[in-house]
Design an enzyme around this catalytic site. Structure first.
Site, PDB file in Angstrom:
ATOM      1  N   ASP A  29      39.543  31.483 103.253  1.00 49.61           N
ATOM      2  CA  ASP A  29      40.026  31.046 101.944  1.00 49.61           C
ATOM      3  C   ASP A  29      41.465  30.549 101.984  1.00 49.61           C
ATOM      4  OD1 ASP A  29      41.391  33.378 102.351  1.00 49.61           O
ATOM      5  OD2 ASP A  29      40.905  34.268 100.411  1.00 49.61           O
ATOM      6  N   ASN A  30      41.905  30.058 103.153  1.00 44.39           N
ATOM      7  CA  ASN A  30      43.273  29.557 103.199  1.00 44.39           C
ATOM      8  C   ASN A  30      43.373  28.391 104.177  1.00 44.39           C
ATOM      9  OD1 ASN A  30      44.403  30.603 105.925  1.00 44.39           O
ATOM     10  ND2 ASN A  30      43.383  32.386 105.012  1.00 44.39           N
ATOM     11  N   CYS A  87      42.217  31.206  95.435  1.00 36.70           N
ATOM     12  CA  CYS A  87      41.058  31.661  94.659  1.00 36.70           C
ATOM     13  C   CYS A  87      41.479  32.746  93.674  1.00 36.70           C
ATOM     14  CB  CYS A  87      39.966  32.169  95.594  1.00 36.70           C
ATOM     15  SG  CYS A  87      39.173  30.859  96.539  1.00 36.70           S
TER      16      CYS A  87
END
Length: 142
Positions: A29-30, A87
C-alpha cells in the site's frame, strides 16, 4: 526490512527448495514498496501482477511480462510525499481489496496456465466500484 538487496535475494533464490518463482503478486500500500517490487522483478525477469486501491477505485495490471511495460512506464517517478493520500487518509471501500485480489488471482492463473492472450499486459484495468464500471487504459514501454 524490505530493501533492494532483500527483494533481489528473495526473487533470485526462489523457494526454500530452490524452485524459482513464476510470478509476483503485490498487495502493498505504498509507493516505495511498489517501485522496489517493480525494479526487482524487472531485473530478475519475473512478471508482477499489480493492483492499487483507494476509496472506491482499484487498478490492476501485469507488469514485466515477456518484455511488456513496467510500473515505471506507467509512473516513471514516485509522486511527492503527500500528493496521493494513503488508504488510511483516503479510505477504502471494505470489499475493494477482495475484489481486486480476485482479479489478481485470475491474472496469476492465466500466467501459470500460459493463457496470455487476454492478459493485462500493456493495459491497466480501472475498476470504479461506486459506479460499478470497468475501464481500460493503454500502456506502452517508454
Amino acid at each position: 526490512e524490505f530493501t533492494s538487496e532483500t527483494a533481489l535475494r528473495i526473487l533470485r533464490d526462489g523457494f526454500d527448495d530452490g524452485r524459482p518463482w513464476d510470478v509476483v503478486v503485490d498487495g502493498s500500500d505504498n509507493f516505495p514498496t511498489k517501485y522496489l517490487i517493480n525494479d526487482a522483478c524487472d531485473i530478475v525477469g519475473l512478471p508482477w501482477v499489480y493492483s492499487a486501491i483507494l476509496a472506491f477505485e482499484g487498478q490492476l495490471s501485469t507488469f514485466n511480462y515477456m518484455g511488456g511495460p513496467t510500473y515505471r512506464d506507467m509512473m516513471p517517478t514516485p509522486p511527492p510525499p503527500g500528493d496521493v493520500p494513503s488508504c488510511a487518509e483516503g479510505g477504502v471501500l471494505g470489499v475493494l481489496p477482495g475484489a481486486m485480489g480476485c482479479l489478481q488471482a485470475t491474472e496469476v492463473m492465466k500466467i501459470i496456465l500460459g493463457k496470455d492472450a487476454g492478459l493485462l499486459r500493456g493495459r491497466i484495468l480501472v475498476y470504479d466500484a461506486l459506479d460499478m464500471k470497468f475501464n481500460e487504459v493503454g500502456l506502452k514501454k517508454l
